[in-house]
Enzyme design. Structure first.
Site, PDB file in Angstrom:
ATOM      1  N   GLY A  93       0.826  -1.216   0.000  1.00 50.67           N
ATOM      2  CA  GLY A  93       0.000   0.000   0.000  1.00 50.67           C
ATOM      3  C   GLY A  93       0.856   1.260   0.000  1.00 50.67           C
TER       4      GLY A  93
ATOM      5  CG  ASP B  49       3.808 -15.870  -5.071  1.00 51.67           C
ATOM      6  OD1 ASP B  49       4.403 -16.538  -4.210  1.00 51.67           O
ATOM      7  OD2 ASP B  49       2.807 -15.178  -4.819  1.00 51.67           O
TER       8      ASP B  49
HETATM    9  N1  LIG Z   1      -1.730  -0.895  -9.793  1.00 47.91           N
HETATM   10  C1  LIG Z   1      -0.895  -0.276  -8.967  1.00 47.91           C
HETATM   11  N2  LIG Z   1      -0.587   1.033  -9.136  1.00 47.91           N
HETATM   12  C2  LIG Z   1       0.272   1.673  -8.311  1.00 47.91           C
HETATM   13  N3  LIG Z   1       0.887   1.079  -7.256  1.00 47.91           N
HETATM   14  C3  LIG Z   1       0.627  -0.210  -7.025  1.00 47.91           C
HETATM   15  C4  LIG Z   1      -0.277  -0.962  -7.854  1.00 47.91           C
HETATM   16  N4  LIG Z   1      -0.335  -2.228  -7.384  1.00 47.91           N
HETATM   17  C5  LIG Z   1       0.470  -2.255  -6.289  1.00 47.91           C
HETATM   18  N5  LIG Z   1       1.061  -1.065  -6.089  1.00 47.91           N
HETATM   19  C6  LIG Z   1       1.998  -0.729  -5.008  1.00 47.91           C
HETATM   20  O1  LIG Z   1       3.144  -1.571  -5.111  1.00 47.91           O
HETATM   21  C7  LIG Z   1       3.589  -1.957  -3.813  1.00 47.91           C
HETATM   22  C8  LIG Z   1       3.750  -3.455  -3.740  1.00 47.91           C
HETATM   23  O2  LIG Z   1       2.548  -4.134  -4.207  1.00 47.91           O
HETATM   24  P1  LIG Z   1       2.107  -5.551  -3.613  1.00 47.91           P
HETATM   25  O3  LIG Z   1       1.914  -5.429  -2.142  1.00 47.91           O
HETATM   26  O4  LIG Z   1       0.984  -6.026  -4.420  1.00 47.91           O
HETATM   27  O5  LIG Z   1       3.394  -6.465  -3.730  1.00 47.91           O
HETATM   28  P2  LIG Z   1       4.149  -6.998  -5.007  1.00 47.91           P
HETATM   29  O6  LIG Z   1       5.071  -5.969  -5.507  1.00 47.91           O
HETATM   30  O7  LIG Z   1       3.161  -7.542  -5.978  1.00 47.91           O
HETATM   31  O8  LIG Z   1       5.012  -8.149  -4.356  1.00 47.91           O
HETATM   32  P3  LIG Z   1       4.520  -9.610  -3.915  1.00 47.91           P
HETATM   33  O9  LIG Z   1       3.080  -9.756  -4.289  1.00 47.91           O
HETATM   34  O10 LIG Z   1       5.415 -10.527  -4.670  1.00 47.91           O
HETATM   35  O11 LIG Z   1       4.761  -9.661  -2.467  1.00 47.91           O
HETATM   36  C9  LIG Z   1       2.585  -1.425  -2.819  1.00 47.91           C
HETATM   37  O12 LIG Z   1       3.169  -0.329  -2.148  1.00 47.91           O
HETATM   38  C10 LIG Z   1       1.392  -1.034  -3.651  1.00 47.91           C
HETATM   39  O13 LIG Z   1       0.716   0.101  -3.137  1.00 47.91           O
HETATM   40  O1  LIG Z   2       1.614 -11.940   4.479  1.00 45.31           O
HETATM   41  P1  LIG Z   2       2.174 -11.080   3.407  1.00 45.31           P
HETATM   42  O2  LIG Z   2       3.418 -10.399   3.784  1.00 45.31           O
HETATM   43  O3  LIG Z   2       1.158 -10.178   2.816  1.00 45.31           O
HETATM   44  O4  LIG Z   2       2.660 -12.046   2.250  1.00 45.31           O
HETATM   45  C1  LIG Z   2       1.925 -13.100   1.738  1.00 45.31           C
HETATM   46  C2  LIG Z   2       2.003 -13.143   0.242  1.00 45.31           C
HETATM   47  O5  LIG Z   2       3.283 -12.879  -0.230  1.00 45.31           O
HETATM   48  C3  LIG Z   2       3.582 -13.706  -1.346  1.00 45.31           C
HETATM   49  O6  LIG Z   2       4.612 -14.563  -0.993  1.00 45.31           O
HETATM   50  C4  LIG Z   2       4.057 -12.885  -2.474  1.00 45.31           C
HETATM   51  O7  LIG Z   2       5.221 -12.227  -2.054  1.00 45.31           O
HETATM   52  C5  LIG Z   2       2.303 -14.470  -1.644  1.00 45.31           C
HETATM   53  O8  LIG Z   2       2.512 -15.768  -2.093  1.00 45.31           O
HETATM   54  C6  LIG Z   2       1.630 -14.437  -0.317  1.00 45.31           C
HETATM   55  O9  LIG Z   2       0.227 -14.534  -0.443  1.00 45.31           O
END
Ligand SMILES: Nc1ncnc2c1ncn2[C@@H]1O[C@H](COP(=O)(O)OP(=O)(O)OP(=O)(O)O)[C@@H](O)[C@H]1O
Ligand SMILES: O=P(O)(O)OC[C@H]1O[C@](O)(CO)[C@@H](O)[C@@H]1O
Ligand SMILES: [Mg+2]
Length: 441
Positions: free
Chosen positions: A110, A165
């Site tokens: 976030g 993942d």
């Molecule tokens: N569509 C988007 N536009 C702008 N910012 C985004 C969007 N999606 C996610 N973010 C921002 O990117 C950051 C990481 O997103 P998220 O928590 O989904 O993890 P991730 O990068 O997908 O890693 P993972 O899912 O592998 O843990 C967050 O700070 C989130 O607010």
């Molecule tokens: O509990 P958190 O930190 O949100 O992470 C869980 C998620 O992170 C991931 O490992 C992706 O980074 C997902 O497989 C899993 O759902």
């Protein structure tokens, strides 16, 4: 400078060249003078083995290869740009960090506020932004890049893809994935030892994988002790002919024990809403999932208790965070080092708006839109899943109708362009798809 890497290495005889990416690496001409560079590094999303190695190698790469000494670490993910302190990074500060799991910079979900983040970049005079994170993070990086472009700032924005993942498309695999798969073996071994030491023992292991079952699939293929692997992409059912209960009974009768690996996103449709409301989301908007391992374990126990024909001993192992909170293994360390070096070379050459990544074994610069347009998933009509089914000898849990549906929903299983796609694709005169290369300032 002009080398490119094809996205697809296997193509039809008469099909067009398809998408190519710029090959990563040092350039003869660099855009930035060493002393004018002010770089920053941020890590976002969940943890992943190798984050610290990437941070270390970006810092050391900038310092030793290009003589850049002004490097800031952004504390605590995207929101750290405007709500937290920064850390000064030098080779001395990062010297030993690759031996530790996690990220020395902290991370968060976030808090992506485009204007505040770019204001902070502008106010601090930062002109190279290295963003390490998963699919969500890369989408956030694309938004930052667009805003920087809109404001006309001369700032390179480079993504380094992170995900255990393996759900990021285009790239061969993400750093940390191999380490996570290796660590998962320890949980599977424990499940196997427990299961085979007791009559009708079942070892059930839950592994990460919200929407993509790659960790479960590779951990299963690596182990040979797994009798059944359940992933989000492959729907399954419990009761009746061809269902999971029937298979468990069969395996127990044959072998006296069995091991099941389940990815966290599998079988969510089979679970009740009693653990948490189905529409709950985390701060980044990712759907919060119910604990499928716990629920399925209970359902299996209840089923066999109800049936009263076989008493089972089920042990549930949940190594979820253990497989991602560890330091990266040797091969991931190499992977992280090369990604970080590619990122530094690209930014110094003035490229922006791209993610660095391995494509068909070569390091490349991939425009954000290519990374962000879809999610990488296990294709259950493709070879790898077929290999897994052959290895475990488990049922596919699919009826012919589901197979047809899956075929329609995904791109061709063999990775080839079908005639329709081939017709649509046009080859430009110079053989390069201009808009597929990161913007060259
Ligand atoms: N569509 C988007 N536009 C702008 N910012 C985004 C969007 N999606 C996610 N973010 C921002 O990117 C950051 C990481 O997103 P998220 O928590 O989904 O993890 P991730 O990068 O997908 O890693 P993972 O899912 O592998 O843990 C967050 O700070 C989130 O607010
Ligand atoms: O509990 P958190 O930190 O949100 O992470 C869980 C998620 O992170 C991931 O490992 C992706 O980074 C997902 O497989 C899993 O759902
Ligand atoms: Mg994600």
């Amino acid at each position: 400078m002009d080398d490119t890497v094809p996205q697809k290495v296997v193509v039809h005889k008469d099909s067009p060249r398809g998408v190519h990416f710029r090959r990563a690496g040092p350039r003869q001409k660099v855009y930035f003078e060493s002393d004018e560079v002010h770089a920053c590094i941020v890590t976002c999303g969940g943890l992943c083995p190798g984050l610290n190695t990437v941070i270390r190698e970006i810092v050391c790469g900038l310092y030793h290869m290009y003589g850049v000494s002004r490097i800031l670490g952004i504390d605590g993910g995207y929101r750290g740009f405007y709500a937290k302190n920064t850390v000064t990074l030098t080779p001395k500060v990062v010297n030993d960090i690759h031996k530790r799991g996690g990220t020395i910079l902290g991370t968060s979900r976030g808090g992506h506020d485009k204007s505040k983040i770019v204001d902070s970049i502008q106010d601090r005079g930062i002109n190279q932004v290295y963003i390490i994170g998963g699919d969500g993070t890369q989408k956030g990086a694309a938004v930052i890049y667009e805003e920087i472009r809109r404001r006309g700032l001369k700032v390179s924005v480079v993504g380094i893809p992170k995900t255990i993942d393996n759900d990021i498309p285009v790239i061969d695999k993400s750093f940390g994935f191999d380490t996570a798969v290796e660590e998962a073996q320890r949980a599977i071994n424990a499940a196997h030892v427990e299961a085979e030491s007791i009559e009708n023992g079942i070892g059930l292991v839950k592994l990460m994988g919200r929407y993509s079952g790659f960790i479960a699939m590779y951990a299963t293929l690596a182990s040979r002790d797994v009798d059944c692997c359940l992933i989000p992409e492959s729907p399954f059912y419990l009761e009746g002919k061809g269902g999971l209960y029937e298979f468990i009974e069969k395996r127990l009768k044959e072998n006296g024990h069995m091991v099941i690996v389940i990815a966290e996103g599998a079988g969510q449709d089979l679970l009740s809403e009693n653990l948490q409301p189905l529409d709950q989301k985390d701060a980044s908007g990712n759907k919060l999932l119910q604990d499928v391992g716990l629920c399925i374990s209970q359902k299996i126990k209840d089923h066999f208790a109800r049936q009263n024909k076989m008493s089972i001993n089920l042990k549930y192992i949940d190594p979820t965070y253990m497989i991602r909170a560890i330091p990266s293994n040797a091969s991931d360390n190499v992977n992280c080092t090369l990604l970080a070096q590619s990122a530094v070379h690209g930014a110094m050459a003035g490229f922006t708006g791209h993610t660095v990544g391995l494509v068909n074994g070569r390091h490349t610069y991939i425009p954000f839109h290519r990374i962000n347009e879809k999610q990488n998933k296990v294709v259950i009509t493709d070879r790898m899943w077929a290999r897994l089914l052959s290895s475990t000898n488990q049922p596919s849990f699919l009826d012919p109708k589901d197979i047809e549906q899956a075929k329609k929903a995904i791109e061709p299983a063999n990775g080839l362009l079908d005639d329709e796609q081939a017709k649509k694709a046009k080859e430009p005169a110079n053989g390069l798809l201009d808009d597929e290369c990161p913007e060259d300032k």
